[in-house]
Motif scaffolding. Sequence first.
Motif, PDB file in Angstrom:
ATOM      1  N   SER A   1      -1.259  -2.081 -14.514  1.00 46.17           N
ATOM      2  CA  SER A   1      -0.811  -2.500 -15.845  1.00 46.17           C
ATOM      3  C   SER A   1      -0.096  -3.844 -15.877  1.00 46.17           C
ATOM      4  N   GLY A   2       0.413  -4.290 -14.743  1.00 44.90           N
ATOM      5  CA  GLY A   2       1.198  -5.521 -14.740  1.00 44.90           C
ATOM      6  C   GLY A   2       2.633  -5.301 -15.176  1.00 44.90           C
ATOM      7  N   ASN A   3       3.006  -4.062 -15.444  1.00 48.37           N
ATOM      8  CA  ASN A   3       4.378  -3.726 -15.815  1.00 48.37           C
ATOM      9  C   ASN A   3       5.328  -4.266 -14.756  1.00 48.37           C
ATOM     10  N   GLN A   4       6.459  -4.795 -15.183  1.00 53.34           N
ATOM     11  CA  GLN A   4       7.403  -5.425 -14.249  1.00 53.34           C
ATOM     12  C   GLN A   4       7.880  -4.482 -13.153  1.00 53.34           C
ATOM     13  N   TYR A   5       7.824  -3.186 -13.385  1.00 49.62           N
ATOM     14  CA  TYR A   5       8.323  -2.229 -12.400  1.00 49.62           C
ATOM     15  C   TYR A   5       7.286  -1.853 -11.344  1.00 49.62           C
ATOM     16  N   VAL A   6       6.062  -2.330 -11.494  1.00 47.24           N
ATOM     17  CA  VAL A   6       5.025  -2.060 -10.490  1.00 47.24           C
ATOM     18  C   VAL A   6       4.285  -3.324 -10.072  1.00 47.24           C
ATOM     19  N   ASN A   7       4.667  -4.458 -10.617  1.00 46.27           N
ATOM     20  CA  ASN A   7       3.963  -5.716 -10.348  1.00 46.27           C
ATOM     21  C   ASN A   7       4.389  -6.285  -8.998  1.00 46.27           C
ATOM     22  N   TRP A   8       3.702  -5.874  -7.946  1.00 46.90           N
ATOM     23  CA  TRP A   8       4.047  -6.288  -6.581  1.00 46.90           C
ATOM     24  C   TRP A   8       3.980  -7.799  -6.435  1.00 46.90           C
TER      25      TRP A   8
ATOM     26  N   SER B   1       1.069  12.825  -8.812  1.00 48.13           N
ATOM     27  CA  SER B   1       0.447  14.062  -8.356  1.00 48.13           C
ATOM     28  C   SER B   1       1.470  15.185  -8.274  1.00 48.13           C
ATOM     29  N   TYR B   2       2.628  14.916  -7.668  1.00 48.33           N
ATOM     30  CA  TYR B   2       3.657  15.942  -7.528  1.00 48.33           C
ATOM     31  C   TYR B   2       4.105  16.473  -8.883  1.00 48.33           C
ATOM     32  N   LEU B   3       4.239  15.578  -9.847  1.00 48.80           N
ATOM     33  CA  LEU B   3       4.708  15.980 -11.177  1.00 48.80           C
ATOM     34  C   LEU B   3       3.634  16.667 -12.014  1.00 48.80           C
ATOM     35  N   GLY B   4       2.419  16.745 -11.472  1.00 48.34           N
ATOM     36  CA  GLY B   4       1.364  17.464 -12.168  1.00 48.34           C
ATOM     37  C   GLY B   4       0.780  16.728 -13.350  1.00 48.34           C
ATOM     38  N   VAL B   5       0.795  15.412 -13.321  1.00 55.13           N
ATOM     39  CA  VAL B   5       0.216  14.622 -14.405  1.00 55.13           C
ATOM     40  C   VAL B   5      -1.292  14.881 -14.453  1.00 55.13           C
TER      41      VAL B   5
ATOM     42  N   MET C   1      -4.340  10.617 -10.372  1.00 56.50           N
ATOM     43  CA  MET C   1      -4.736   9.397  -9.663  1.00 56.50           C
ATOM     44  C   MET C   1      -5.162   8.313 -10.644  1.00 56.50           C
ATOM     45  N   ALA C   2      -5.937   8.674 -11.649  1.00 58.52           N
ATOM     46  CA  ALA C   2      -6.391   7.687 -12.633  1.00 58.52           C
ATOM     47  C   ALA C   2      -5.197   7.130 -13.418  1.00 58.52           C
ATOM     48  N   GLU C   3      -4.271   8.006 -13.808  1.00 55.26           N
ATOM     49  CA  GLU C   3      -3.095   7.568 -14.561  1.00 55.26           C
ATOM     50  C   GLU C   3      -2.203   6.674 -13.702  1.00 55.26           C
ATOM     51  N   ALA C   4      -1.999   7.065 -12.447  1.00 51.02           N
ATOM     52  CA  ALA C   4      -1.169   6.253 -11.553  1.00 51.02           C
ATOM     53  C   ALA C   4      -1.818   4.898 -11.309  1.00 51.02           C
ATOM     54  N   ASN C   5      -3.119   4.887 -11.076  1.00 45.43           N
ATOM     55  CA  ASN C   5      -3.816   3.616 -10.846  1.00 45.43           C
ATOM     56  C   ASN C   5      -3.750   2.713 -12.068  1.00 45.43           C
TER      57      ASN C   5
ATOM     58  N   ALA D   1       0.837  -1.206   0.000  1.00 46.51           N
ATOM     59  CA  ALA D   1       0.000   0.000   0.000  1.00 46.51           C
ATOM     60  C   ALA D   1       0.869   1.253   0.000  1.00 46.51           C
ATOM     61  N   ALA D   2       1.945   1.252   0.787  1.00 42.53           N
ATOM     62  CA  ALA D   2       2.847   2.407   0.840  1.00 42.53           C
ATOM     63  C   ALA D   2       3.540   2.614  -0.506  1.00 42.53           C
ATOM     64  N   PHE D   3       3.959   1.527  -1.143  1.00 43.07           N
ATOM     65  CA  PHE D   3       4.594   1.572  -2.467  1.00 43.07           C
ATOM     66  C   PHE D   3       3.643   2.190  -3.496  1.00 43.07           C
ATOM     67  N   GLU D   4       2.411   1.714  -3.516  1.00 36.68           N
ATOM     68  CA  GLU D   4       1.433   2.220  -4.485  1.00 36.68           C
ATOM     69  C   GLU D   4       1.062   3.671  -4.193  1.00 36.68           C
ATOM     70  N   ASP D   5       0.963   4.034  -2.916  1.00 29.98           N
ATOM     71  CA  ASP D   5       0.689   5.428  -2.555  1.00 29.98           C
ATOM     72  C   ASP D   5       1.838   6.339  -2.985  1.00 29.98           C
ATOM     73  N   ALA D   6       3.066   5.846  -2.889  1.00 27.23           N
ATOM     74  CA  ALA D   6       4.229   6.629  -3.312  1.00 27.23           C
ATOM     75  C   ALA D   6       4.186   6.889  -4.818  1.00 27.23           C
ATOM     76  N   ILE D   7       3.778   5.899  -5.580  1.00 30.33           N
ATOM     77  CA  ILE D   7       3.634   6.091  -7.034  1.00 30.33           C
ATOM     78  C   ILE D   7       2.573   7.137  -7.315  1.00 30.33           C
ATOM     79  N   ARG D   8       1.444   7.045  -6.626  1.00 28.25           N
ATOM     80  CA  ARG D   8       0.377   8.028  -6.824  1.00 28.25           C
ATOM     81  C   ARG D   8       0.861   9.440  -6.465  1.00 28.25           C
ATOM     82  N   GLU D   9       1.602   9.537  -5.371  1.00 27.88           N
ATOM     83  CA  GLU D   9       2.134  10.843  -4.959  1.00 27.88           C
ATOM     84  C   GLU D   9       3.087  11.388  -6.015  1.00 27.88           C
ATOM     85  N   SER D  10       3.889  10.528  -6.625  1.00 28.67           N
ATOM     86  CA  SER D  10       4.800  10.956  -7.679  1.00 28.67           C
ATOM     87  C   SER D  10       4.036  11.554  -8.849  1.00 28.67           C
TER      88      SER D  10
END
Length: 190
Positions: free
Chosen positions: A97-104, A80-84, A88-92, A69-78
């Motif tokens: 996505s199953g991408n190897q860099y986020v596949n917990w 948000s911080y970068l102004g995407v 939230m929808a893009e981060a989620n 949960a902390a890992f996924e929240d950190a991605i969402r914060e990133s």
Amino acid sequence: LNGNTYWGYNFGENLPSTGPYFSNNSSAVAGPGLAKSPGQSQWIITSVESMFLQAEAKQRGYIAGSAQAAFEDAIRESYSYLGVTNAMAEANAYIASGNQYVNWAGAANKIQLIITQKYFSTVGLTPFQAWADFRRTGFPNNIPPTMAANAGPNIPVRWQYPQAEYNVNPANVAAEGTINVFTGTVFWDL
């Protein structure tokens, strides 16, 4: 952005002197990069870095809570911080996505997953911290520099002494022996 196409490139990549990479449409730490304005507030530690540190601490068992949960929240914060746009929808979508860099679930090494994603999220914001994390953990270990001066897939782990140090402190520099920036360590980092 603003009708322009922007290009990214691999760390250490040998770039041609012409074409899309060789232009002002390329981002770097020195800008035009992630700085929002010359007058922006400065941080001691970004919220993004703090959240990834918390995810790592939870995974290592240093503090209680869900590391995932902390890992996924950190991605969402990133995002948000970068102004995407629609952060939230893009981060989620990225997380799902199953991408190897986020596949917990699919990650054999959760610390590697956290540090690699932290690198992606902070290298343009706090590059020295990203470098310190690499030196501390060895991650990310799958982003090899391709610069001709670096014969191996290594990111430097130390700086060389400047010539001034050789001039004014030669005995102590000599005591360090031959310095290899890719394999050597600083005296306090053994």
